[in-house]
Enzyme design. Sequence first.
Site, short mmCIF file in Angstrom:
data_model
loop_
_atom_site.label_atom_id
_atom_site.label_comp_id
_atom_site.label_asym_id
_atom_site.label_seq_id
_atom_site.Cartn_x
_atom_site.Cartn_y
_atom_site.Cartn_z
N TYR A 124 -10.97 -10.25 -16.88
CA TYR A 124 -10.35 -10.78 -15.63
C TYR A 124 -10.83 -12.20 -15.28
O TYR A 124 -9.82 -13.08 -14.94
CB TYR A 124 -10.87 -9.69 -14.63
CG TYR A 124 -10.10 -8.51 -14.62
CD1 TYR A 124 -8.82 -8.08 -14.23
CD2 TYR A 124 -10.79 -7.31 -15.33
CE1 TYR A 124 -8.36 -6.91 -14.37
CE2 TYR A 124 -10.39 -6.12 -15.64
CZ TYR A 124 -9.14 -5.83 -14.92
OH TYR A 124 -8.44 -4.50 -15.25
N ASN A 147 1.00 -5.27 -10.99
CA ASN A 147 1.70 -5.87 -12.08
C ASN A 147 3.13 -4.87 -12.17
O ASN A 147 3.17 -3.49 -12.44
CB ASN A 147 1.46 -5.57 -13.37
CG ASN A 147 2.22 -6.33 -14.51
OD1 ASN A 147 3.17 -6.61 -14.32
ND2 ASN A 147 1.92 -6.24 -15.68
N CYS A 155 -0.79 -6.28 -19.10
CA CYS A 155 -2.00 -6.17 -18.21
C CYS A 155 -2.94 -5.23 -18.88
O CYS A 155 -4.29 -5.38 -18.59
CB CYS A 155 -1.71 -5.62 -16.88
SG CYS A 155 -0.57 -4.32 -16.78
N HIS A 156 -2.60 -4.47 -19.82
CA HIS A 156 -3.52 -3.50 -20.64
C HIS A 156 -4.55 -4.26 -21.64
O HIS A 156 -5.47 -3.79 -21.84
CB HIS A 156 -2.86 -2.46 -21.43
CG HIS A 156 -1.73 -3.11 -22.43
ND1 HIS A 156 -0.48 -3.49 -22.20
CD2 HIS A 156 -1.81 -3.40 -23.79
CE1 HIS A 156 0.21 -4.14 -23.22
NE2 HIS A 156 -0.90 -4.01 -24.18
N GLU A 182 -1.94 -1.59 -30.61
CA GLU A 182 -1.78 -3.18 -30.97
C GLU A 182 -2.92 -3.67 -32.01
O GLU A 182 -3.19 -4.81 -32.32
CB GLU A 182 -1.88 -3.76 -29.61
CG GLU A 182 -0.76 -3.93 -28.69
CD GLU A 182 -0.73 -4.92 -27.52
OE1 GLU A 182 -1.80 -5.78 -27.49
OE2 GLU A 182 0.07 -4.78 -26.88
#
Length: 186
Positions: A124, A147, A155-156, A182
């Site tokens: 963040y 979001n 945002c993950h 990912e």
Amino acid sequence: MTVPTDLDRRFREAAARSQLLDAAYDVIDSELGPLLAAVTDRGLARISFDPEPEQELESLALLAGRRVLRSPRALDETRSELDDYFAGRRTAFDLALDMRGLPEFTLRVLSELAKVPYGQTATYGELAERAGNPRASRAVGTVMNRNRIPIVLPCHRIVGSSGDLVGYGGGLERKERLLRLEGAML
């Protein structure tokens, strides 16, 4: 009186083709469960983990206009890109996004968020710095929490300063699943 399914489908498709809709939505099956997605003439406007969110549709109507209908074909491109992402064939999205109504700081944060690469994470604080306000990590957390287009605006990929998974509108389990998909988590 019940409208026959075929007539209803044809009506919705005709409304979309004739550009009589302010926004179209559908529920898309995904690896994370059903997702409600909505598009406007400007692009993808919403993804929600709640497939029946009256509040999401009401806020979409306030943003785009009252003519909001379920129209699956209008979401074909979104559905295809999400399917490719979940199948591991896509690492970036090419969808236009409808970001109207968002404050300048939020737009800066989301713009920087979109640059966090597939398979990587940022904190963040790092995102606050990239957005031009290094002391605004809490404000960045608020932007992530609100979001409107998770997954596409990833945002993950934002984690706590210690690298721990913290806060995710879709729940930490979904955040972890996306990061594992990912390859960002071993």
